[in-house]
Scaffold this motif. Structure first.
Motif, mmCIF file in Angstrom:
data_model
loop_
_atom_site.group_PDB
_atom_site.id
_atom_site.type_symbol
_atom_site.label_atom_id
_atom_site.label_comp_id
_atom_site.label_asym_id
_atom_site.label_seq_id
_atom_site.Cartn_x
_atom_site.Cartn_y
_atom_site.Cartn_z
ATOM 1 N N ILE A 1 -12.977 9.554 -0.375
ATOM 2 C CA ILE A 1 -12.789 8.136 -0.646
ATOM 3 C C ILE A 1 -12.205 7.476 0.597
ATOM 4 C CG2 ILE A 1 -11.885 6.467 -2.281
ATOM 5 C CD1 ILE A 1 -13.698 8.645 -3.459
ATOM 6 N N LYS A 2 -12.741 6.324 0.963
ATOM 7 C CA LYS A 2 -12.266 5.621 2.150
ATOM 8 C C LYS A 2 -10.829 5.147 1.946
ATOM 9 C CE LYS A 2 -16.863 3.953 3.473
ATOM 10 N NZ LYS A 2 -17.701 2.759 3.713
ATOM 11 N N ALA A 3 -10.100 5.029 3.061
ATOM 12 C CA ALA A 3 -8.685 4.662 2.994
ATOM 13 C C ALA A 3 -8.485 3.282 2.390
ATOM 14 C CB ALA A 3 -8.063 4.733 4.395
ATOM 15 N N ASP A 4 -9.361 2.328 2.705
ATOM 16 C CA ASP A 4 -9.180 0.988 2.146
ATOM 17 C C ASP A 4 -9.444 0.966 0.645
ATOM 18 O OD1 ASP A 4 -11.817 1.604 2.660
ATOM 19 O OD2 ASP A 4 -12.417 -0.466 3.012
ATOM 20 N N GLN A 5 -10.400 1.782 0.169
ATOM 21 C CA GLN A 5 -10.630 1.881 -1.271
ATOM 22 C C GLN A 5 -9.434 2.518 -1.976
ATOM 23 O OE1 GLN A 5 -14.551 3.946 -1.025
ATOM 24 N NE2 GLN A 5 -15.277 2.302 -2.352
ATOM 25 N N LEU A 6 -8.890 3.566 -1.364
ATOM 26 C CA LEU A 6 -7.716 4.206 -1.966
ATOM 27 C C LEU A 6 -6.543 3.247 -2.016
ATOM 28 C CD1 LEU A 6 -7.714 7.824 -0.461
ATOM 29 C CD2 LEU A 6 -8.100 7.162 -2.833
ATOM 30 N N SER A 7 -6.327 2.513 -0.936
ATOM 31 C CA SER A 7 -5.203 1.579 -0.893
ATOM 32 C C SER A 7 -5.333 0.520 -1.983
ATOM 33 C CB SER A 7 -5.138 0.929 0.495
ATOM 34 O OG SER A 7 -4.021 0.078 0.597
ATOM 35 N N ALA A 8 -6.548 -0.026 -2.170
ATOM 36 C CA ALA A 8 -6.768 -1.014 -3.234
ATOM 37 C C ALA A 8 -6.575 -0.395 -4.611
ATOM 38 C CB ALA A 8 -8.172 -1.604 -3.096
ATOM 39 N N HIS A 9 -7.005 0.836 -4.776
ATOM 40 C CA HIS A 9 -6.840 1.532 -6.058
ATOM 41 C C HIS A 9 -5.361 1.758 -6.363
ATOM 42 C CE1 HIS A 9 -7.883 4.084 -9.404
ATOM 43 N NE2 HIS A 9 -7.295 5.149 -8.868
ATOM 44 N N PHE A 10 -4.598 2.153 -5.356
ATOM 45 C CA PHE A 10 -3.156 2.367 -5.565
ATOM 46 C C PHE A 10 -2.445 1.053 -5.871
ATOM 47 C CE2 PHE A 10 -3.576 6.152 -2.455
ATOM 48 C CZ PHE A 10 -4.153 6.907 -3.452
ATOM 49 N N ALA A 11 -2.875 -0.022 -5.235
ATOM 50 C CA ALA A 11 -2.278 -1.327 -5.525
ATOM 51 C C ALA A 11 -2.508 -1.719 -6.976
ATOM 52 C CB ALA A 11 -2.858 -2.383 -4.581
ATOM 53 N N HIS A 12 -3.697 -1.439 -7.491
ATOM 54 C CA HIS A 12 -4.007 -1.725 -8.899
ATOM 55 C C HIS A 12 -3.122 -0.885 -9.831
ATOM 56 C CE1 HIS A 12 -6.375 -2.775 -12.394
ATOM 57 N NE2 HIS A 12 -6.635 -1.497 -12.639
ATOM 58 N N ILE A 13 -2.879 0.361 -9.452
ATOM 59 C CA ILE A 13 -2.077 1.244 -10.311
ATOM 60 C C ILE A 13 -0.609 0.823 -10.318
ATOM 61 C CG2 ILE A 13 -1.176 3.596 -10.483
ATOM 62 C CD1 ILE A 13 -3.947 4.587 -9.721
ATOM 63 N N VAL A 14 -0.025 0.520 -9.144
ATOM 64 C CA VAL A 14 1.385 0.123 -9.122
ATOM 65 C C VAL A 14 1.571 -1.196 -9.854
ATOM 66 C CG1 VAL A 14 1.908 1.383 -7.014
ATOM 67 C CG2 VAL A 14 1.140 -0.996 -6.848
#
Length: 617
Positions: free
Chosen positions: A207-220
């Motif tokens: 998974i690309k870093a920008d996708q992971l970062s957006a996914h983590f933002a949604h989770i927090v």
């Protein structure tokens, strides 16, 4: 009898309060809590989802699927989603296979909970034998209990033994219509090709870093936790494309952030905490360190390394950060500027460096940092190894590349500061098997005799000895088969025996050549049997009986000794060339290396002035 509260009211008794739900519910880690429940929630695998959706809509379902990829990208999750998609019956119980399972019917809920009887999950790491596979072979004959398909999910399938794979092949190739196999593995290269050819394979991507970062933002956001965007970017970088790894780090970061709040989860996840928690180097500090490498300020460089080491950054992480930054600068140089996590300040620095550094400098910088990384990785004292590696990079930054050095020498020659190099007509030419500066130029159409008394003199290194007696030349009426010189004898013997030729070249110093008699002085004792064999070879080749006599007189150097003298003379001649002298003045510790066909030597060409090279010792 009803237990409604009206009974208590009729009797004038207050109804008891309903029991409150337990506050001690077990905590579910984020990686399990936010496991995708549908293909729409699966991130970064759009190509696979599209393929499966088209296959379901067109009723072209394979009987076996293989999911491969690094850890934490969704292999097992995808296998369960496929099981849901194939067995979903919809909320009304009338639905068919769909890429968007409802998640509410009995099969969907049972598969999500891991309790559905017709979806069997097996861990191949703990069930590796042929007996475990035999149970599957026996069970596939029976129809599913309640679902549309009986599905076998085998995780880490590469762990099965060779016999287990062989036992599964026939069933895997022609399973019953109600059976589907779904395999998952992180090491697809260990799966036999006979199994791969029977499966529809899907390679799940990192998974690309920008996708992971957006996914983590949604989770927090769902968790009600505050987090800096830079902190989420750092977690995404550390996850290396794995969602599960990233969620595990995020879980730890949230727990760590509570120490700064009220203990109720209100603490903010900050980038500085992530770096401390993971021992990561600060990207801003890495950029400053990179700049100090380029400016050559050794004191500032060591101070910066000390500061990073003091706050807990590992030397290996520091070297890794510098390597990554060197790679980024090179990508900027070629026009690749797609990292979304970089700030404007970082982008500006990378742009300036990419414009100011040439490709040779960037490649040399990469090689030096890579060598330093390997040294730090293997060193017993990584802190000291890091210092030495970075100081070496700084020192190398001051060295001109070969192109600039050549230009400098040309400029010095044009300005008269050094003499122009002499013509190279008499420069020794490279010969096969000999060093480049040891060869000797030969007259056109005639090979030069090494036994010629003038051969050593022309090299400029004649030994301090008196001339020996003249070597008698053969008469013009001699048959053509008789060699005209001692070197001809050596060549003639070499055509028959290389071993005997080496004796003539290395062990015989010629005193008199009077065919068919040769008077010599031995460099070291020669066996009479060897001389007899040499005489036999000459008799067979020339028809004459040759004799070898050990005598007295002033001998000539052996052929090998003559070659060594010529090599030394050629070497000295090169050293006296003005351009070579200038190169040694610029690099006092340089050495002139010989060329050879062996891989452990550096080619030293002397055909043209600009081809003379030196290497730092």
């Amino acid at each position: 009898m009803s237990d409604s509260p009206d009974i208590f009211a009729a009797g004038g008794v207050e109804a008891p309060a309903a029991p409150a739900p337990s506050a001690n519910q077990p905590y579910r880690v984020l990686a399990r809590k936010y496991r995708p429940s549908s293909f729409a929630e699966l991130i970064g695998q759009d190509a696979m989802v599209q393929t499966l959706g088209n296959a379901i809509r067109r009723d072209r379902l394979a009987h076996a699927f293989l999911m491969t990829g690094v850890r934490g990208v969704g292999k097992t999750t995808t296998a369960r989603l496929i099981a849901k998609a194939l067995n979903c019956i919809g909320e009304d119980g009338q639905g068919g296979p769909t890429i968007d399972p409802c998640g509410k019917c009995e099969p969907c809920q049972g598969i999500a909970e891991g309790s559905f009887i017709d979806v069997i999950e097996m861990d191949a790491a703990s069930h590796t034998g042929v007996d475990d596979v035999r149970e599957i072979i026996e069970a596939v004959r029976y129809s599913s209990v309640s679902a549309r398909y009986k599905i076998y999910i085998i995780d880490e399938v590469h762990m099965l033994s060779k016999n287990a794979f062989n036992a599964l092949l026939k069933t895997l190739e022609e399973p019953p219509a109600h059976v589907k196999f779904i395999f998952a593995t992180t090491e697809v290269n260990k799966v036999p090709i006979t199994v791969l050819s029977r499966c529809q394979r899907f390679d799940l991507k990192r998974i690309k870093a920008d996708q992971l970062s957006a996914h983590f933002a949604h989770i927090v956001d769902k968790e009600g936790v505050k987090a800096e965007q830079e902190a989420l970017d750092l977690i995404a970088q550390a996850a290396e494309g794995s969602v599960r790894d990233g969620l595990s780090i995020l879980d730890q970061a949230i727990a760590h952030a509570d120490m700064d709040g009220e203990g109720d989860g209100s603490g903010e996840v900050r980038a500085v905490q992530i770096r401390e928690m993971l021992g990561l180097s600060d990207r801003g500090a890495i950029r400053r360190l990179f700049g100090q490498l380029l400016t050559g300020d050794s004191q500032a460089l060591l101070d910066a390394v000390d500061e990073q080491y003091r706050i807990g950054v590992e030397p290996l992480s520091l070297m890794n950060g510098l390597l990554s930054l060197s790679h980024q600068v090179t990508l900027y140089k070629v026009g690749r500027t797609t990292d979304p996590t970089l700030s404007e300040e970082a982008r500006s620095l990378l742009k300036d460096w990419s414009e100011g550094l040439s490709y040779p400098v960037l490649h040399r910088l990469w090689q030096l940092l890579l060598k330093g990384y390997q040294e730090v990785q293997q060193a017993h004292m990584p802190r000291e190894a890091c210092d030495m590696a970075l100081l070496r990079v700084q020192c190398a930054a001051d060295m001109p590349d070969p192109g600039k050095l050549r230009k400098m020498l040309d400029d010095m020659s044009d300005s008269g500061r050094i003499d122009a190099p002499p013509p190279m007509e008499n420069t020794p030419a490279s010969t096969s098997g000999e060093p480049a500066y040891a060869a000797q130029s030969e007259p056109s159409g005639q090979s030069q005799e090494l036994s010629d008394p003038q051969s050593v003199a022309t090299s400029g290194s004649e030994p301090d000895t008196q001339p020996g007696p003249e070597i008698s030349e053969p008469e013009a009426t001699k048959p053509d088969a008789s060699p005209a010189s001692f070197s001809g004898i050596v060549d003639l013997v070499g055509e028959v025996s290389v071993t005997k030729q080496s004796i003539l070249k290395a062990d015989i110093r010629l005193i008199e050549f009077a065919p068919p008699k040769i008077v010599y002085e031995a460099v070291r004792p020669i066996s009479p049997a060897d001389l007899n064999q040499i005489s036999d070879i000459l008799k067979q080749e020339t028809g004459e009986i040759w004799s070898f006599e050990e005598g007295t007189g002033t001998p000539k150097p052996s052929l090998d000794e003559q070659a060594e003298l010529e090599k030394q003379a050629a070497h000295q001649k090169i050293l006296e060339m003005p351009m070579v002298k200038a190169a040694f003045e610029a690099f006092p510790d340089a050495k002139l290396l010989e060329s050879a066909e062996s891989s452990d030597q550096i080619t030293e060409e002397t055909q043209q002035p600009h081809q003379t090279r030196s290497s730092l010792a």
